[in-house]
Design a protein around this motif. Sequence first.
Motif, PDB file in Angstrom:
ATOM      1  N   GLN A  25       0.829  -1.214   0.000  1.00 56.91           N
ATOM      2  CA  GLN A  25       0.000   0.000   0.000  1.00 56.91           C
ATOM      3  C   GLN A  25       0.867   1.269   0.000  1.00 56.91           C
ATOM      4  OE1 GLN A  25      -3.607  -0.191  -0.136  1.00 56.91           O
ATOM      5  NE2 GLN A  25      -2.880  -2.204  -0.730  1.00 56.91           N
ATOM      6  N   ALA A  26       1.976   1.218  -0.714  1.00 54.99           N
ATOM      7  CA  ALA A  26       2.936   2.323  -0.752  1.00 54.99           C
ATOM      8  C   ALA A  26       2.355   3.588  -1.380  1.00 54.99           C
ATOM      9  CB  ALA A  26       4.188   1.889  -1.517  1.00 54.99           C
ATOM     10  N   HIS A  27       1.284   3.440  -2.115  1.00 57.91           N
ATOM     11  CA  HIS A  27       0.668   4.609  -2.732  1.00 57.91           C
ATOM     12  C   HIS A  27       0.002   5.521  -1.697  1.00 57.91           C
ATOM     13  CE1 HIS A  27      -2.498   1.641  -2.380  1.00 57.91           C
ATOM     14  NE2 HIS A  27      -3.389   2.618  -2.478  1.00 57.91           N
ATOM     15  N   LEU A  28      -0.367   4.987  -0.555  1.00 54.31           N
ATOM     16  CA  LEU A  28      -1.074   5.799   0.446  1.00 54.31           C
ATOM     17  C   LEU A  28      -0.208   6.931   1.000  1.00 54.31           C
ATOM     18  CD1 LEU A  28      -3.121   2.995   2.235  1.00 54.31           C
ATOM     19  CD2 LEU A  28      -3.893   4.611   0.464  1.00 54.31           C
ATOM     20  N   PRO A  29       1.029   6.673   1.440  1.00 52.84           N
ATOM     21  CA  PRO A  29       1.856   7.810   1.874  1.00 52.84           C
ATOM     22  C   PRO A  29       2.230   8.730   0.709  1.00 52.84           C
ATOM     23  CG  PRO A  29       3.056   5.733   2.155  1.00 52.84           C
ATOM     24  CD  PRO A  29       1.658   5.393   1.749  1.00 52.84           C
ATOM     25  N   PHE A  30       2.345   8.166  -0.490  1.00 48.84           N
ATOM     26  CA  PHE A  30       2.610   8.986  -1.671  1.00 48.84           C
ATOM     27  C   PHE A  30       1.473   9.974  -1.898  1.00 48.84           C
ATOM     28  CE2 PHE A  30       2.139   9.440  -6.344  1.00 48.84           C
ATOM     29  CZ  PHE A  30       3.318  10.116  -6.608  1.00 48.84           C
ATOM     30  N   LEU A  31       0.234   9.499  -1.860  1.00 48.83           N
ATOM     31  CA  LEU A  31      -0.919  10.376  -2.042  1.00 48.83           C
ATOM     32  C   LEU A  31      -1.020  11.399  -0.915  1.00 48.83           C
ATOM     33  CD1 LEU A  31      -3.500   7.708  -3.261  1.00 48.83           C
ATOM     34  CD2 LEU A  31      -2.504   9.556  -4.642  1.00 48.83           C
ATOM     35  N   ASP A  32      -0.720  10.978   0.304  1.00 47.87           N
ATOM     36  CA  ASP A  32      -0.724  11.928   1.426  1.00 47.87           C
ATOM     37  C   ASP A  32       0.293  13.039   1.204  1.00 47.87           C
ATOM     38  OD1 ASP A  32      -2.683  10.482   2.747  1.00 47.87           O
ATOM     39  OD2 ASP A  32      -1.266   9.442   4.074  1.00 47.87           O
TER      40      ASP A  32
END
Length: 116
Positions: free
Chosen positions: A5-12
Motif C-alpha cells: 500500500q505504498a501509494h497511500l503515503p505517496f498520495l498523502d
Amino acid sequence: MLKEQAHLPFLDRLRELATSDLLHARIDDLTKAISAWHALDRTVAEERLYPLAQFMADVYAAALLEDQVTWGLDDERKALVARLYAEAHLAERGPLRGIDAPAGDHFDLLLTGALG
C-alpha cells in the motif's frame, strides 16, 4: 502498491504539497485511477502500469513545482513555471489540445529568471 500500500503515503505527500485546485482535482483523479488499477486482473494491471506510473509522475512533478513556490525564492517565476507545467500536463485542454488557448506573454519573465 498491491502488497505494501505504498501509494497511500505517496498520495498523502501529494496532498501536503498541492496548493492549486487543479492539482487537488488531479490527486483525486489519481486516487480513483489507483483504485481502479487495484481492481484489475493482475495481467491486465501489469499491462496498464506504465500509464498509471506516468500519471503519478506528472502529478508528483506538479506538486514539487507548486511546493517550490512556497520557498520564498523567485516566487513569481516559479509560480508561473508550476502553473504552465500543470496546464500542460494535468489540465483537460479539450479536443484541440490547447491550440485554441489564448496566447501568453510569459517568455520575458522566464528568460529574466533564467539569465538573472
